[in-house]
Write a protein that holds these residues in place. Structure first.
Motif, PDB file in Angstrom:
ATOM      1  N   ILE A 188       0.545  -0.928   3.578  1.00 18.92           N
ATOM      2  CA  ILE A 188      -0.860  -0.812   3.323  1.00 18.92           C
ATOM      3  C   ILE A 188      -1.519  -1.847   3.634  1.00 18.92           C
ATOM      4  O   ILE A 188      -2.885  -1.698   4.252  1.00 18.92           O
ATOM      5  CB  ILE A 188      -0.865  -0.421   1.755  1.00 18.92           C
ATOM      6  CG1 ILE A 188      -0.082   0.773   1.517  1.00 18.92           C
ATOM      7  CG2 ILE A 188      -2.386  -0.152   1.268  1.00 18.92           C
ATOM      8  CD1 ILE A 188      -0.035   1.090  -0.016  1.00 18.92           C
ATOM      9  N   SER A 189      -1.271  -3.277   3.261  1.00 18.34           N
ATOM     10  CA  SER A 189      -2.163  -4.240   3.531  1.00 18.34           C
ATOM     11  C   SER A 189      -2.174  -4.621   5.255  1.00 18.34           C
ATOM     12  O   SER A 189      -3.183  -5.332   5.609  1.00 18.34           O
ATOM     13  CB  SER A 189      -1.859  -5.376   2.607  1.00 18.34           C
ATOM     14  OG  SER A 189      -0.610  -5.746   2.908  1.00 18.34           O
ATOM     15  N   PHE A 190      -1.284  -4.057   5.762  1.00 16.51           N
ATOM     16  CA  PHE A 190      -1.189  -4.359   7.175  1.00 16.51           C
ATOM     17  C   PHE A 190      -2.340  -3.723   7.950  1.00 16.51           C
ATOM     18  O   PHE A 190      -3.048  -4.179   8.648  1.00 16.51           O
ATOM     19  CB  PHE A 190       0.006  -4.102   7.848  1.00 16.51           C
ATOM     20  CG  PHE A 190       0.238  -4.585   9.134  1.00 16.51           C
ATOM     21  CD1 PHE A 190       0.567  -5.738   9.658  1.00 16.51           C
ATOM     22  CD2 PHE A 190       0.118  -3.536  10.345  1.00 16.51           C
ATOM     23  CE1 PHE A 190       0.626  -6.071  10.977  1.00 16.51           C
ATOM     24  CE2 PHE A 190       0.066  -3.920  11.529  1.00 16.51           C
ATOM     25  CZ  PHE A 190       0.295  -4.997  12.030  1.00 16.51           C
ATOM     26  N   ALA A 198       3.488  -1.796  -0.177  1.00 12.77           N
ATOM     27  CA  ALA A 198       2.288  -2.721  -0.079  1.00 12.77           C
ATOM     28  C   ALA A 198       2.162  -3.548   1.077  1.00 12.77           C
ATOM     29  O   ALA A 198       0.838  -3.570   1.774  1.00 12.77           O
ATOM     30  CB  ALA A 198       2.314  -3.773  -1.308  1.00 12.77           C
ATOM     31  N   GLY A 199       3.152  -4.111   1.542  1.00 17.35           N
ATOM     32  CA  GLY A 199       3.118  -4.724   3.007  1.00 17.35           C
ATOM     33  C   GLY A 199       2.498  -3.738   3.931  1.00 17.35           C
ATOM     34  O   GLY A 199       1.861  -4.407   4.895  1.00 17.35           O
TER      35      GLY A 199
END
Lengths: 593, 177
Positions: free
Chosen positions: B72-74, B69-70
C-alpha cells in the motif's frame, strides 16, 4: 557440472550455482551485505558486483547464475572500484556514529569500508530520517543506521514466518519496519531477535539491561543471583576469539564471579526440573486420553521457547491448550531462587535480584510478562544476551582467556547432560525421552549413547517414533503404544508443521518447538554471525558437554530430587503448580483492535 | 464482478461495504498478483484503506499486515486517509514541472492548508501529486476528480479552488482575496 573461470582459475561447479556460490567453493571471497544462506538472492545491496567477460555491465554475484564458459573477474580494478562506489553510497546516507555505536568493530559496513581503504567520504548525501523504536522489552531499532539490505526482512518473513518487518514506502523514503512505519509493539513481532542477529550494522539490537545490573551488583543490600542458559557455554568464547562450539563453561563461571554476582547458578538445573514437570505432564495427559478417555489436548508442545509462545498466541491460538503449562527453565529458575534458595540462605526475596544470561532476546520479553511472578515477586529481574555478557566482561577488563575453570555454586548449579542439550534443536525432546522412557519401563532409553538420532541435526521438521514395551505396573496402559514425536526449529518450519496439523490432524503425541534455527544455540542474542556451519559447531560442543557428564538424565539429578523432597513435594503438586506453571492467552495481530 | 462507482456520500452501511469487500477478497485471493487489484477495488468501495480493511485483506490473502502495508505504501495511488469530495492532483511530470507545476502545488497547499496526501478538515479537498496525465501541451495541469484543468496559474489559485467550494465561507474567502 559446468566449466567456468574465476580469477584465471578454471573450475567445475553445479549448474544451478550462482557466481557467489561458485566463488565460495574455491574460497574466493566476494563481499555481500544482503545475502542469507539457503535463501533466494535479492540483490539489494549491490556490494557483490563482479566483472563477467562479455557482459555489458557488472553483475551481482549473489543473483547471477553461472553459465558454461563464463569468465569472471572478482578483483579487477573495474569490479573493485564499483564495489567501493556502492559502499561509499551506503556510507553517505548511513548515520555513522561509529564511536558510540553498539556494533563497534563488529559492524560489517565499517569493516567493509576499512577493508576497501575508504578513508574519507566522497559524497555528502542526504541522511536517512532517524527513528528510534524502543517500544518493546527486547529489541531496539535505530532506522538512521539501516542500510536497507533486507536481511532482517528475509529472516523475519521467510525463515521465521513472522512477517513483522517489510519495506514500507518507496524510493529514498523506504523504511524497513512494521506496517506503515509503526513500532514493533504495535505488530505481531515475537521478539525472537533473529533480525538483530543478521543485521550487518547497528540498526537492530537488543535492549540493554547492563546498567541496572551493574547497579544491583554495586548495592551491598541486594543479593544478585545469576543463571546461565545451556547455549551460552558453547558460544560465549567466540566473543574472545575461540572457535564456535568451544566450551567455556568454567571460564564463564569464573568471569561471572569476578563481575561480582553473589551466586553463580545454572539454568540447566531448572532444565532438569522442567523435564520432571513436563515429562509428568505429558504422561498425565496420555493417561487422561488413553485410560480415562477424557478430552485432553494432544499433542503436547514444549513451552521453553518464549518466541514460540508469542508466535502461538498471535498466530495459532487454537493450539494454546496443547502447550505445556510449564514455565520455561529461565522462569522456573527465578521462581525457585526467590523461594527455595532465598529461604535457605535467609534472604528476603524482595532483596534478591535474579539475572539471566540467555542466547535470546525473547527471554527479555518473557521475564516481564505479568504472569511470570509468584505472590507479586517477579521471577527474573534482568536478562542479558550472550553478547551483553561479553561486553560486561570486557568492560570489567577481565582477561577471559586466562581465567581459570571454576564450578557452579550449589544447590542450583548441578545439572545433567540432558539439561545441556536443551540448547539445541531436538535436545528437549531427547532429554524428555531419556526420563519418560525410564519412568515408564524402568529401563534406559534403548538408543546408542542416549541420542535419538532421527531428531538430531538441522532438518527443519524431524520425526521419531518409539514403541513402548515392558512397562512397569503404573504405566501398563502405555504397553505397546507407539509414541510419536516431532521436532521443529525456526518458526517458518513450525508454521508449516502447524498448518499441516490443522489441515490433516495430528500424528504426534509430543512436539518440541524452538523459535530459532538450530535451537537456542542459534538464538537472537548469540555472537554474530551465525550460519549453519557455526550452528553445527555449537551443537557439537553441546553434545560433547552432555557426553562428558556422568549424570545424563534429568531425573537422576540429586539436587533436583532434594528440591522435591525438601520443598516442592511431587511434580505437578500444589507448590509446583503455584511456582513452576503458567498460562497463555491469545493476542491480536490486527491493526484495528 | 463490477464495482460501479465510489460510494462516497451515499447511504451505504458499513456492513454492506464489508460484504462487498468479502466478495472482492474471494474473487482475488487465489489469483497470482491478486493483492493489488483487490486493494484497488477496496479503495473504490471505501474511498480509502482504513485499518479494518487492511486487516481483513491481509487475513483473506494469508499475508502479514506488514507486507500488505508495504504494498500500500509503495503505490501513491493508495491512500490510508479518507479522501475529500474533490481529489486535486497536481501534475509534476517533466513538462508540468518546468512550466511551474511545483509553484501551483505550493499555492494549493497554502490555500487548502494541507500537505500532499492530506484532506481538509471539512472533507472537501484532498491533495495528491501526479506524474504526467498525458496532457503535456496544456502544462501545468491539475486534475480535479476526473476533470483536467490546463495552464493553472499559481496567482489565481483562490479562484481555481473557489469554483469547487460548496462551503459558503470558503467561496467568500476566495472572492475576498
Amino acid at each position: 557440472m559446468i566449466n567456468i573461470t574465476i580469477n584465471s582459475q578454471a573450475v567445475q561447479v553445479p549448474e544451478d550455482s550462482t557466481i557467489l556460490q561458485a566463488a565460495r567453493m574455491i574460497n574466493v571471497q566476494i563481499p555481500t551485505m544482503c545475502h542469507i544462506e539457503k535463501r533466494d538472492p535479492i540483490g539489494a545491496c549491490r556490494v557483490c558486483l563482479v566483472e563477467v567477460e562479455g557482459a555489458k555491465i557488472l553483475q551481482a554475484a549473489c543473483s547471477t547464475p553461472v553459465s558454461e564458459g563464463m569468465v569472471i573477474h572478482t578483483n579487477s580494478k573495474k569490479a573493485r572500484m564499483a564495489r567501493r562506489f556502492v559502499v561509499e553510497l551506503l556510507l553517505s546516507e548511513h548515520d555513522g556514529n561509529c564511536q558510540t555505536c553498539d556494533r563497534g568493530s563488529d559492524c560489517e559496513l565499517r569493516t567493509l569500508g576499512e577493508d576497501m581503504g575508504i578513508s574519507d567520504l566522497a559524497f555528502e548525501g542526504e541522511k536517512i530520517k532517524p527513528h528510534m523504536d524502543e517500544t518493546t522489552p527486547a529489541l531496539i531499532r535505530d532506522s538512521a543506521k539501516c542500510i536497507k539490505c533486507r536481511r532482517c526482512v528475509t529472516v523475519c518473513n521467510e525463515v521465521q514466518g513472522v512477517g513483522a518487518l517489510y519495506p514500507q514506502d518507496r524510493g529514498f523514503d523506504v523504511f524497513i519496519g512494521p506496517a506503515f512505519c509503526r513500532d514493533l509493539k504495535d505488530v505481531a513481532c515475537v521478539q525472537c531477535g533473529q533480525c538483530a542477529a543478521v543485521c550487518p550494522v547497528g540498526a537492530i539490537a537488543e535492549k540493554s539491561s547492563t546498567p541496572a545490573i551493574w547497579d544491583a551488583i554495586e548495592n551491598p543490600d541486594i543479593c544478585v543471583v545469576v543463571q546461565t542458559a545451556p547455549a551460552i557455554r558453547a558460544a560465549l568464547g567466540e566473543e574472545f576469539g575461540y572457535e564456535p562450539g568451544t566450551r567455556v563453561t568454567g571460564k564463564m563461571v569464573a568471569a561471572l564471579r569476578r563481575l561480582g554476582f553473589d551466586s553463580v547458578f545454572d539454568t540447566n538445573f531448572t532444565a532438569d526440573l522442567t523435564i520432571m514437570e513436563e515429562g509428568t505432564e505429558l504422561l498425565t495427559r496420555l493417561k487422561k486420553a488413553l485410560v480415562d478417555k477424557e478430552d485432553v489436548a494432544l499433542p503436547m508442545f514444549t513451552s521453553c521457547s518464549p518466541g514460540w509462545i508469542n508466535f502461538a498466541e498471535f498466530y495459532f491460538p487454537q493450539f494454546l491448550p496443547n502447550i505445556s503449562t510449564c514455565k520455561s527453565p529461565q522462569q522456573m529458575f527465578g521462581a525457585v531462587a526467590k523461594s527455595y534458595y532465598a529461604e535457605k540462605i535467609g534472604v528476603d526475596p524482595k532483596n534478591m535480584i535474579v539475572v539471566s544470561v540467555m542466547p535470546c532476546t525473547a527471554k527479555k520479553f518473557e521475564a516481564q510478562r505479568p504472569e511470570m511472578n509468584a505472590d507479586g515477586i517477579q521471577d527474573v529481574d534482568y536478562v542479558l544476551t550472550t553478547r551483553e555478557l561479553a561486553k560486561m566482561i570486557k568492560e570489567a577488563n577481565l582477561d577471559f582467556n586466562s581465567l581459570p575453570d571454576e564450578e557452579m555454586d550449589a544447590p542450583l548449579g548441578l545439572s545433567s547432560g540432558a539439561a545441556d542439550i536443551f540448547a539445541n534443536t531436538g535436545g528437549v525432546m531427547e532429554a524428555a525421552l531419556r526420563t519418560a522412557y525410564e519412568i515408564v519401563t524402568g529401563r534406559e532409553l534403548p538408543v546408542e549413547n542416549l541420542h535419538v538420532a532421527p531428531i538430531t541435526g538441522l532438518d527443519g521438521i524431524k520425526e521419531a517414533s518409539l514403541v513402548i514395551e515392558g512397562t512397569v505396573d503404573d504405566w501398563k496402559f502405555l504397553e505397546g503404544v507407539e509414541l510419536k514425536v516431532a521436532v521443529s526449529h525456526g518458526l517458518g518450519n513450525t508454521r508449516r508443521m502447524l498448518e499441516y496439523v490443522k489441515a490433516n490432524g495430528c500424528p504426534y503425541h509430543f512436539v518440541e518447538v524452538m523459535t530459532c534455527p538450530g535451537g537456542c544455540i542459534g538464538g537472537g542474542g548469540q555472537p554474530r554471525f551465525t550460519d549453519d556451519s557455526v550452528r553445527l559447531k555449537r551443537i557439537a560442543g553441546i553434545y560433547a558437554e552432555d557426553e562428558g557428564k556422568k549424570l545424563r538424565k534429568s531425573h537422576e539429578n540429586p539436587d533436583v530430587q532434594k528440591l522435591y523432597q525438601d520443598f516442592l513435594g511431587a511434580p505437578l503438586g500444589e507448590k509446583s503448580h503455584h511456582l513452576l506453571h503458567t498460562h497463555y492467552a491469545p493476542k491480536s495481530q490486527t491493526m484495528s483492535d | 464482478m463490477s464495482i460501479s462507482s465510489c460510494t462516497c456520500g451515499q447511504d451505504v452501511t458499513e456492513t454492506e461495504l464489508m460484504t462487498r469487500l468479502e466478495e472482492v477478497i474471494k474473487e482475488n485471493k487465489d489469483k497470482a498478483g491478486g493483492l493489488i487489484p483487490a486493494l484497488q477495488m477496496a479503495q473504490i468501495i471505501f474511498g480509502y484503506l482504513p485499518d479494518m480493511v487492511v486487516d481483513r485483506i491481509a487475513e483473506g490473502f494469508n499475508k502479514t499486515i506488514t507486507e500488505v502495508a508495504g504494498v500500500i505504501s509503495f503505490y501513491s495511488f493508495f491512500t490510508r486517509n479518507p479522501r475529500g469530495k474533490y481529489l486535486v492532483r497536481v501534475c509534476l511530470g517533466t513538462a508540468c514541472y518546468v512550466r511551474g507545476g511545483k509553484e501551483v502545488l505550493e499555492a494549493i497547499k497554502k490555500r487548502l492548508e494541507i500537505d500532499v496526501g492530506e484532506t481538509t478538515e471539512d472533507r472537501q479537498f484532498s491533495l495528491e501529486v501526479g506524474r504526467c496525465f498525458g496532457a503535456c501541451g496544456m502544462a501545468p495541469v491539475v486534475m480535479v476528480n476526473d476533470e483536467t484543468y490546463q495552464r493553472v496559474k499559481p496567482a489565481r489559485i483562490n479562484e481555481f479552488i473557489a469554483q469547487f467550494a460548496t462551503d459558503e465561507e470558503l467561496v467568500l474567502e476566495g472572492e475576498e482575496k
